[in-house]
Design a protein around this motif. Structure first.
Motif, PDB file in Angstrom:
ATOM      1  N   LEU A 101     -58.261 -28.333  30.334  1.00 54.67           N
ATOM      2  CA  LEU A 101     -58.198 -28.652  29.007  1.00 54.67           C
ATOM      3  C   LEU A 101     -57.002 -29.610  28.711  1.00 54.67           C
ATOM      4  CD1 LEU A 101     -59.678 -28.363  26.404  1.00 54.67           C
ATOM      5  CD2 LEU A 101     -58.728 -26.279  26.028  1.00 54.67           C
ATOM      6  N   LEU A 123     -65.016 -25.288  20.442  1.00 52.48           N
ATOM      7  CA  LEU A 123     -63.402 -25.814  20.047  1.00 52.48           C
ATOM      8  C   LEU A 123     -62.966 -26.538  21.210  1.00 52.48           C
ATOM      9  CD1 LEU A 123     -62.033 -22.427  18.595  1.00 52.48           C
ATOM     10  CD2 LEU A 123     -62.779 -24.669  17.244  1.00 52.48           C
ATOM     11  N   MET A 124     -62.995 -26.301  22.280  1.00 53.94           N
ATOM     12  CA  MET A 124     -62.677 -27.216  23.419  1.00 53.94           C
ATOM     13  C   MET A 124     -63.194 -28.619  23.391  1.00 53.94           C
ATOM     14  SD  MET A 124     -62.587 -24.681  26.642  1.00 53.94           S
ATOM     15  CE  MET A 124     -61.284 -23.565  27.012  1.00 53.94           C
ATOM     16  N   TYR A 143     -68.050 -22.474  33.646  1.00 54.46           N
ATOM     17  CA  TYR A 143     -67.189 -23.705  33.648  1.00 54.46           C
ATOM     18  C   TYR A 143     -67.561 -24.369  35.087  1.00 54.46           C
ATOM     19  CZ  TYR A 143     -64.610 -21.817  29.410  1.00 54.46           C
ATOM     20  OH  TYR A 143     -64.355 -21.479  28.362  1.00 54.46           O
ATOM     21  N   SER A 186     -64.076 -29.988  20.743  1.00 52.06           N
ATOM     22  CA  SER A 186     -63.775 -30.892  19.640  1.00 52.06           C
ATOM     23  C   SER A 186     -62.484 -31.531  19.791  1.00 52.06           C
ATOM     24  CB  SER A 186     -63.778 -29.926  18.436  1.00 52.06           C
ATOM     25  OG  SER A 186     -62.579 -29.062  18.551  1.00 52.06           O
ATOM     26  N   GLN A 187     -61.837 -31.016  20.933  1.00 52.57           N
ATOM     27  CA  GLN A 187     -60.624 -31.766  21.371  1.00 52.57           C
ATOM     28  C   GLN A 187     -60.801 -32.773  22.664  1.00 52.57           C
ATOM     29  OE1 GLN A 187     -58.012 -31.158  19.478  1.00 52.57           O
ATOM     30  NE2 GLN A 187     -58.144 -28.873  18.732  1.00 52.57           N
ATOM     31  N   VAL A 188     -61.647 -32.687  23.163  1.00 55.39           N
ATOM     32  CA  VAL A 188     -61.826 -33.446  24.530  1.00 55.39           C
ATOM     33  C   VAL A 188     -63.272 -33.843  24.668  1.00 55.39           C
ATOM     34  CG1 VAL A 188     -59.835 -32.334  25.739  1.00 55.39           C
ATOM     35  CG2 VAL A 188     -62.274 -31.508  25.949  1.00 55.39           C
ATOM     36  N   VAL A 191     -68.261 -20.492  21.081  1.00 51.86           N
ATOM     37  CA  VAL A 191     -67.224 -21.168  20.038  1.00 51.86           C
ATOM     38  C   VAL A 191     -66.282 -21.778  20.697  1.00 51.86           C
ATOM     39  CG1 VAL A 191     -66.048 -20.896  17.773  1.00 51.86           C
ATOM     40  CG2 VAL A 191     -68.279 -19.908  17.997  1.00 51.86           C
ATOM     41  N   VAL A 192     -65.638 -21.147  21.295  1.00 49.35           N
ATOM     42  CA  VAL A 192     -64.451 -21.446  22.410  1.00 49.35           C
ATOM     43  C   VAL A 192     -64.565 -22.892  22.952  1.00 49.35           C
ATOM     44  CG1 VAL A 192     -62.691 -21.111  24.436  1.00 49.35           C
ATOM     45  CG2 VAL A 192     -63.220 -19.211  22.452  1.00 49.35           C
ATOM     46  N   GLU A 194     -56.644 -32.957  30.313  1.00 53.58           N
ATOM     47  CA  GLU A 194     -57.380 -33.936  29.329  1.00 53.58           C
ATOM     48  C   GLU A 194     -56.623 -34.266  28.178  1.00 53.58           C
ATOM     49  OE1 GLU A 194     -61.326 -35.906  29.917  1.00 53.58           O
ATOM     50  OE2 GLU A 194     -60.782 -34.213  31.036  1.00 53.58           O
ATOM     51  N   ARG A 195     -56.015 -33.304  27.436  1.00 51.36           N
ATOM     52  CA  ARG A 195     -55.345 -33.506  26.182  1.00 51.36           C
ATOM     53  C   ARG A 195     -53.850 -32.960  26.407  1.00 51.36           C
ATOM     54  NH1 ARG A 195     -57.372 -33.820  21.042  1.00 51.36           N
ATOM     55  NH2 ARG A 195     -55.271 -33.445  20.334  1.00 51.36           N
ATOM     56  N   ILE A 227     -63.097 -27.476  38.181  1.00 49.85           N
ATOM     57  CA  ILE A 227     -61.873 -27.332  37.604  1.00 49.85           C
ATOM     58  C   ILE A 227     -60.869 -26.261  38.352  1.00 49.85           C
ATOM     59  CG2 ILE A 227     -62.628 -28.104  35.247  1.00 49.85           C
ATOM     60  CD1 ILE A 227     -62.464 -25.335  34.509  1.00 49.85           C
ATOM     61  N   PHE A 228     -61.536 -25.304  39.072  1.00 53.93           N
ATOM     62  CA  PHE A 228     -60.985 -24.318  39.831  1.00 53.93           C
ATOM     63  C   PHE A 228     -60.551 -24.643  41.030  1.00 53.93           C
ATOM     64  CE2 PHE A 228     -64.212 -22.638  37.006  1.00 53.93           C
ATOM     65  CZ  PHE A 228     -63.482 -21.621  36.213  1.00 53.93           C
ATOM     66  N   SER A 243     -64.634 -34.456  27.767  1.00 50.05           N
ATOM     67  CA  SER A 243     -65.222 -33.842  29.012  1.00 50.05           C
ATOM     68  C   SER A 243     -64.255 -32.979  29.692  1.00 50.05           C
ATOM     69  CB  SER A 243     -65.737 -34.930  30.209  1.00 50.05           C
ATOM     70  OG  SER A 243     -64.415 -35.514  30.507  1.00 50.05           O
ATOM     71  N   LEU A 244     -64.734 -31.790  30.333  1.00 49.44           N
ATOM     72  CA  LEU A 244     -63.966 -31.062  31.146  1.00 49.44           C
ATOM     73  C   LEU A 244     -64.202 -31.082  32.514  1.00 49.44           C
ATOM     74  CD1 LEU A 244     -62.088 -29.077  29.515  1.00 49.44           C
ATOM     75  CD2 LEU A 244     -63.924 -27.347  29.716  1.00 49.44           C
ATOM     76  N   GLY A 245     -63.103 -31.658  32.996  1.00 53.06           N
ATOM     77  CA  GLY A 245     -63.327 -31.582  34.604  1.00 53.06           C
ATOM     78  C   GLY A 245     -64.413 -32.922  34.982  1.00 53.06           C
ATOM     79  N   PHE A 258     -68.867 -16.266  20.099  1.00 56.17           N
ATOM     80  CA  PHE A 258     -67.407 -16.540  19.972  1.00 56.17           C
ATOM     81  C   PHE A 258     -66.993 -17.314  21.297  1.00 56.17           C
ATOM     82  CE2 PHE A 258     -65.840 -13.833  16.432  1.00 56.17           C
ATOM     83  CZ  PHE A 258     -65.874 -14.775  15.520  1.00 56.17           C
ATOM     84  N   ASP A 259     -67.614 -16.885  22.424  1.00 54.06           N
ATOM     85  CA  ASP A 259     -67.629 -17.354  23.925  1.00 54.06           C
ATOM     86  C   ASP A 259     -67.693 -18.456  23.715  1.00 54.06           C
ATOM     87  OD1 ASP A 259     -66.535 -15.392  25.776  1.00 54.06           O
ATOM     88  OD2 ASP A 259     -68.410 -15.768  26.764  1.00 54.06           O
ATOM     89  N   TYR A 318     -57.113 -21.884  34.776  1.00 53.57           N
ATOM     90  CA  TYR A 318     -57.845 -22.892  35.542  1.00 53.57           C
ATOM     91  C   TYR A 318     -58.367 -23.794  34.346  1.00 53.57           C
ATOM     92  CZ  TYR A 318     -56.688 -21.793  40.198  1.00 53.57           C
ATOM     93  OH  TYR A 318     -55.985 -21.640  41.431  1.00 53.57           O
TER      94      TYR A 318
END
Lengths: 254, 266
Positions: free
Chosen positions: B43, A33-34, A180, A36-38, A29-30, B46-47, A184-185, A40-42, A26-27, B38
């Motif tokens: 996230l 899910l992220m 992550y 699925s919206q973007v 899956v999150v 980005e969006r 991003i931190f 890239s992350l940072g 599930f960790d 953070y």
């Protein structure tokens, strides 16, 4: 014995193994899910985040499998059953670790490893022998670092009987943090886990080298190979803290 | 009634005794709040506007989640271990002979506990979060009251779920598996890991209809003033509906369980 007793309740065991797998899944899956919206992350792609996730997840899972029970030491201190362990001619740590050993925790290891392997397939990295060798070294060092943190957390509970959640902040919290990318931190936070409590050596430092990215918090490139050294230091310190904890332990006297 | 009030007060006091555990919990909630905040910032960078929240609202969601984690028992109601242990050892037989109703008794304990957790573990992380990040806070003072009502309803739904989980020990003996399934659902389908409005398509629609939405998603939306007027009434009805259904299910299971109670041990 604990393995056999777990197997007695077969249905429950199957459920816990599955849900343990799912819990960590599930960790992930999150993260899916992220993504699925973007895209890239940072600035990190999905494969790169999966690589970070798989590396810390496997290391954490292995430590949890071997030493997960140590975090319940507070209960033993509270009800006085730690005394029983102290009089037996076997190291206390070994007894605590073996007590209620839970094979269902394999679920976490399997899940972490699956993501790690998947990420290796997806990654677009110019592999060199050095980078290939660094992956297993990273996982084993991470395993040792998490183990040391768990032991130190257990020792801490000999003073603070109810403090198991503080240890969780470093173990589970560290695991979540390292899933992550460091960019991003807040940079103060990153410096904290590099120089103060060097959890960053579980995966960030070596993984960023493998990914061909800049090391976090201004570390030199060779720091990527320092994980075993950091792990050794961590283990030595945890051993010391554990010994001090045992020595200063006072029974509740009930 | 006085009995149950006394039990609730006992539940409050009992958790208030563990000061170290509370401090440790506050520390952990705060650490997780920072990490989540953070990742949400990355996230929402980005969006922007993802899930219908702007950045400040998304950050508020994180800290409301940390504040309600213990209060609404997302990862455990705090009583199920004890109740299951009593079922396993057979002590439950003694409880059933008592002149108090099993479900109401534990509900009272649970309400007392949640009351303490809201004060003990909810206020501090929320305050730290509000100082460290730019959070969206309610504009109308009455929203705080509306939020508290929603939290109270969430607490009852949470209790009803965990009570059912605990009673499963009558059949399974070892309830660890059921606990884990409930724990998983509690974290995932409450919106703890990611707001349910961010879940895509059918998954999101289903997730928003499940009882766990009452524990965090609904109270958080009330807090963010996404649900006002009639929408607020609808939110309450959703939570109360689940509370009634699950409490009645708990009753039925309790009745079935007591008919077949097998006392183990001495």
């Amino acid at each position: 014995m604990w393995v056999r007793s777990t197997m007695t309740y077969r249905f429950s065991f199957a459920m816990t193994l599955l849900s343990n797998f799912a819990a960590t899944a599930f960790d992930f899956v999150v993260i899916l899910l992220m993504f699925s919206q973007v895209r890239s992350l940072g600035g990190f792609s999905f494969a790169e985040v999966a690589f970070l996730y798989g590396a810390t997840g496997t290391a954490f899972g292995l430590a949890d499998l071997a030493l997960g029970q140590v975090q319940r030491l507070g209960r033993r201190v509270r009800d006085g059953t730690l005394d029983t362990l102290l009089v037996r001619p076997v190291p206390v740590l070994a007894q605590v670790a073996a007590d209620r050993f839970a094979p269902r925790r394999l679920g976490r290891v399997v899940q972490g490893l699956a993501v790690l392997v998947w990420s290796l397939v997806l990654l677009d990295v110019a592999w060199t022998p050095l980078k290939v060798a660094l992956v297993p070294v990273m996982v084993v060092s991470g395993w040792l670092i998490y183990s040391a943190v768990m032991v130190a957390g257990g020792a801490f509970q000999m003073w603070a009987q109810d403090g198991s959640e503080v240890a969780n902040a470093f173990t589970y919290g560290g695991n979540t943090l390292l899933q992550y990318p460091p960019v991003i931190f807040a940079q103060d936070l990153v410096r904290g886990v590099v120089y103060v409590v060097p959890l960053a050596f579980v995966n960030w430092v070596p993984a960023l080298y493998v990914l061909g990215r800049e090391a976090p918090a201004g570390l030199p490139d060779w720091a990527a190979f320092a994980s075993p050294l950091v792990a050794g230091l961590f283990v030595a310190m945890a051993g010391l803290v554990w010994r001090v904890g045992i020595r200063s332990y006072r029974s509740t006297g009930s | 009634m006085r009995l149950y009030a006394a039990v609730a007060a006992g539940g409050f006091r009992r958790y208030a005794t563990y000061r170290m555990a509370t401090a440790a919990g506050v520390f952990t909630n705060t650490v997780f709040g920072f990490i989540l905040a953070y990742t949400y910032m990355a996230l929402w960078d980005e969006r922007p506007g993802l899930g219908g929240y702007d950045m400040a609202e998304a950050l508020a969601f994180v800290w409301v989640g940390q504040a309600l984690l213990a209060t609404c028992g997302l990862m455990g109601g705090g009583f199920e271990d004890e109740l299951m242990e009593r079922i396993k050892t057979g002590d439950i037989a003694v409880d059933l002979y008592r002149p108090a109703d099993l479900q109401l008794w534990w509900l009272s304990v649970s309400l007392g506990r949640s009351g303490f957790q809201l004060l003990g573990r909810g206020v501090v992380p929320m305050a730290v979060g509000a100082l460290a990040f730019d959070l969206a806070l309610p504009e109308h003072p009455l929203t705080w009251l509306a939020f508290l009502v929603s939290v109270a309803l969430g607490v009852v739904v949470s209790f009803a779920v965990w009570f059912l989980v605990a009673l499963s020990a009558f059949w399974l003996m070892d309830g660890a598996g059921a606990v884990q399934v409930a724990w998983l659902s509690g974290t995932f389908f409450s919106g703890m890991l990611l707001p349910l409005t961010v879940f895509p398509g059918a998954l999101g629609e289903v997730a928003r209809l499940l009882p766990w939405a009452s524990l965090l998603q609904v109270p958080a939306d009330v807090f963010l003033e996404k649900r006002t007027g009639w929408d607020l009434m609808e939110a309450y009805a959703f939570q109360a509906g689940w509370a009634v259904v699950l409490l009645l299910a708990g009753r039925a299971v309790q009745a079935a369980a007591t008919r077949r109670v097998v006392v183990q041990g001495g």
